[in-house]
Structures are given as C-alpha cells and as structure tokens.
Motif scaffolding. Structure first.
Motif, PDB file in Angstrom:
ATOM      1  N   VAL A  37       0.878  -1.164   0.000  1.00 12.20           N
ATOM      2  CA  VAL A  37       0.000   0.000   0.000  1.00 12.20           C
ATOM      3  C   VAL A  37       0.916   1.214   0.000  1.00 12.20           C
ATOM      4  CG1 VAL A  37      -1.821   1.239   1.210  1.00 12.20           C
ATOM      5  CG2 VAL A  37      -1.749  -1.258   1.304  1.00 12.20           C
ATOM      6  N   ILE A  38       0.781   2.054  -1.007  1.00 16.46           N
ATOM      7  CA  ILE A  38       1.671   3.198  -1.173  1.00 16.46           C
ATOM      8  C   ILE A  38       0.902   4.480  -0.898  1.00 16.46           C
ATOM      9  CG2 ILE A  38       3.157   4.440  -2.777  1.00 16.46           C
ATOM     10  CD1 ILE A  38       3.472   1.687  -4.245  1.00 16.46           C
ATOM     11  N   PHE A  39       1.434   5.278   0.007  1.00 19.81           N
ATOM     12  CA  PHE A  39       0.862   6.580   0.323  1.00 19.81           C
ATOM     13  C   PHE A  39       1.807   7.632  -0.233  1.00 19.81           C
ATOM     14  CE2 PHE A  39      -0.635   3.727   3.639  1.00 19.81           C
ATOM     15  CZ  PHE A  39      -1.999   3.967   3.603  1.00 19.81           C
ATOM     16  N   GLU A  40       1.395   8.289  -1.300  1.00 23.21           N
ATOM     17  CA  GLU A  40       2.261   9.266  -1.925  1.00 23.21           C
ATOM     18  C   GLU A  40       2.388  10.542  -1.114  1.00 23.21           C
ATOM     19  OE1 GLU A  40       1.499   9.816  -6.070  1.00 23.21           O
ATOM     20  OE2 GLU A  40       1.114   7.692  -6.345  1.00 23.21           O
ATOM     21  N   ASP A  41       1.384  10.860  -0.311  1.00 21.46           N
ATOM     22  CA  ASP A  41       1.497  12.066   0.515  1.00 21.46           C
ATOM     23  C   ASP A  41       2.228  11.780   1.824  1.00 21.46           C
ATOM     24  OD1 ASP A  41      -0.374  10.686   2.002  1.00 21.46           O
ATOM     25  OD2 ASP A  41      -1.933  12.208   1.821  1.00 21.46           O
ATOM     26  N   ALA A  42       2.530  10.520   2.057  1.00 23.43           N
ATOM     27  CA  ALA A  42       3.349  10.061   3.193  1.00 23.43           C
ATOM     28  C   ALA A  42       2.793  10.456   4.553  1.00 23.43           C
ATOM     29  CB  ALA A  42       4.791  10.534   3.038  1.00 23.43           C
ATOM     30  N   THR A  43       1.510  10.651   4.625  1.00 27.16           N
ATOM     31  CA  THR A  43       0.914  10.905   5.934  1.00 27.16           C
ATOM     32  C   THR A  43       0.072   9.704   6.321  1.00 27.16           C
ATOM     33  OG1 THR A  43      -1.002  12.019   4.950  1.00 27.16           O
ATOM     34  CG2 THR A  43       0.858  13.401   5.610  1.00 27.16           C
ATOM     35  N   MET A  44       0.151   9.351   7.571  1.00 27.31           N
ATOM     36  CA  MET A  44      -0.609   8.207   8.069  1.00 27.31           C
ATOM     37  C   MET A  44      -1.129   8.570   9.441  1.00 27.31           C
ATOM     38  SD  MET A  44      -1.704   5.079   7.936  1.00 27.31           S
ATOM     39  CE  MET A  44      -0.804   3.993   6.879  1.00 27.31           C
ATOM     40  N   ASP A  45      -2.393   8.287   9.651  1.00 25.40           N
ATOM     41  CA  ASP A  45      -2.976   8.439  10.975  1.00 25.40           C
ATOM     42  C   ASP A  45      -3.848   7.213  11.220  1.00 25.40           C
ATOM     43  OD1 ASP A  45      -5.329   8.874   9.499  1.00 25.40           O
ATOM     44  OD2 ASP A  45      -5.331  11.029   9.870  1.00 25.40           O
ATOM     45  N   ALA A  46      -4.428   7.144  12.404  1.00 31.01           N
ATOM     46  CA  ALA A  46      -5.223   5.969  12.755  1.00 31.01           C
ATOM     47  C   ALA A  46      -6.403   5.778  11.808  1.00 31.01           C
ATOM     48  CB  ALA A  46      -5.704   6.075  14.195  1.00 31.01           C
ATOM     49  N   GLN A  47      -7.057   6.868  11.419  1.00 28.49           N
ATOM     50  CA  GLN A  47      -8.216   6.753  10.532  1.00 28.49           C
ATOM     51  C   GLN A  47      -7.821   6.174   9.174  1.00 28.49           C
ATOM     52  OE1 GLN A  47      -7.574   9.573  12.409  1.00 28.49           O
ATOM     53  NE2 GLN A  47      -9.132   9.045  13.919  1.00 28.49           N
ATOM     54  N   LYS A  48      -6.704   6.637   8.617  1.00 26.83           N
ATOM     55  CA  LYS A  48      -6.251   6.112   7.326  1.00 26.83           C
ATOM     56  C   LYS A  48      -5.804   4.656   7.472  1.00 26.83           C
ATOM     57  CE  LYS A  48      -4.130   8.816   4.393  1.00 26.83           C
ATOM     58  NZ  LYS A  48      -3.095   9.591   3.682  1.00 26.83           N
ATOM     59  N   CYS A  49      -5.186   4.351   8.588  1.00 33.31           N
ATOM     60  CA  CYS A  49      -4.764   2.976   8.854  1.00 33.31           C
ATOM     61  C   CYS A  49      -5.982   2.053   8.875  1.00 33.31           C
ATOM     62  CB  CYS A  49      -4.013   2.925  10.177  1.00 33.31           C
ATOM     63  SG  CYS A  49      -3.371   1.307  10.606  1.00 33.31           S
ATOM     64  N   ILE A  50      -7.040   2.477   9.581  1.00 30.10           N
ATOM     65  CA  ILE A  50      -8.255   1.667   9.697  1.00 30.10           C
ATOM     66  C   ILE A  50      -8.991   1.570   8.365  1.00 30.10           C
ATOM     67  CG2 ILE A  50     -10.557   1.628  10.737  1.00 30.10           C
ATOM     68  CD1 ILE A  50      -9.196   2.879  13.264  1.00 30.10           C
ATOM     69  N   LYS A  51      -9.044   2.648   7.626  1.00 30.19           N
ATOM     70  CA  LYS A  51      -9.803   2.677   6.372  1.00 30.19           C
ATOM     71  C   LYS A  51      -9.079   1.971   5.234  1.00 30.19           C
ATOM     72  CE  LYS A  51     -12.004   5.823   3.135  1.00 30.19           C
ATOM     73  NZ  LYS A  51     -12.217   7.197   2.730  1.00 30.19           N
ATOM     74  N   VAL A  52      -7.757   2.112   5.166  1.00 32.87           N
ATOM     75  CA  VAL A  52      -7.010   1.615   4.000  1.00 32.87           C
ATOM     76  C   VAL A  52      -6.194   0.360   4.313  1.00 32.87           C
ATOM     77  CG1 VAL A  52      -5.282   2.214   2.261  1.00 32.87           C
ATOM     78  CG2 VAL A  52      -6.887   3.958   3.051  1.00 32.87           C
TER      79      VAL A  52
END
Length: 127
Positions: A37-52
C-alpha cells in the motif's frame, strides 16, 4: 494516480525523480507478502490505517493463511492508537495488542534483522 489507473497504462506510474515523501505498508508472513500500500502524501494516521491498511491486511491474511492466524503490528503511532487497536481486536481472528508487545529494543526484535534479507530474496529485481 490509483493502482487501477496505473494498471490501465501497463502498470507504469511515472513520478518525479525526487518525490518529497512516500510511505509504503507491506504485510509479511511465512507464506507470502501482501500487496504493498503506497501513500504518496506520506501521511498516516489511525483513521487512514483503519480505512485503508487494516482491511487489506485482513483480506490478505485470510487469503494466505485461512481462518487461524494472529496479527501483530509494529509500534508506529497509527498502529498503537486505541481506535486501531480496537479495530484489530474486533476483526482479526487473533490479535496481539500493544500491551503484550516486547519492549522497544533491537535485541528483542529479530524480525527487523531478517525481514529485509528475506524480502530482497523473493523480489523480482527485473520488474
């Protein structure tokens, strides 16, 4: 660009030579690797972790290992967040919560030492 858009272009996704930040999540087990899973904006939080991320980890775990397996994350802040911990406890067949993880010591985490060697051996370097 999404994975689907890249696939339509022959799985080619052009980027600038020096992107600002890129974050990659990848699940690893003895049986296989998950899709990255590649995040180009390089930001990660709990919500993105849970959703993606966590749904991909769950789907990949079921596909690779069936119904009887245990999931454990590392100590990244999105993984230790109480919402992420609850999602994991509610969805994975078995889950090792952060209160049962070993101390943050390189001596207690042999996984870190072997992961990159194993990953390097199974990668198709001609891709």
């Amino acid at each position: 660009m999404s994975r689907e858009e890249a696939e339509k272009k022959g799985a080619i996704h052009e980027k600038t030579k020096f992107p600002v930040k890129v974050m990659v999540w990848l699940g690893v087990c003895a049986e296989s690797l998950t899709v990255p899973v590649i995040f180009e904006d390089a930001t990660m939080d709990a919500q993105k972790c849970i959703k993606v991320v966590l749904p991909i980890a769950l789907k990949s775990g079921k596909k690779m290992l069936g119904k009887n397996w245990t999931y454990q994350q590392d100590g990244a802040t999105p993984h230790t967040h109480h919402h992420s911990q609850k999602w994991c406890a509610d969805h994975f067949p078995a889950f090792i919560p952060k209160i049962r993880w070993p101390s943050n010591s390189p001596d207690l985490c042999p996984f870190d030492y072997s992961l990159w060697n194993e990953l390097g051996q199974v990668m198709d370097w001609n891709y």
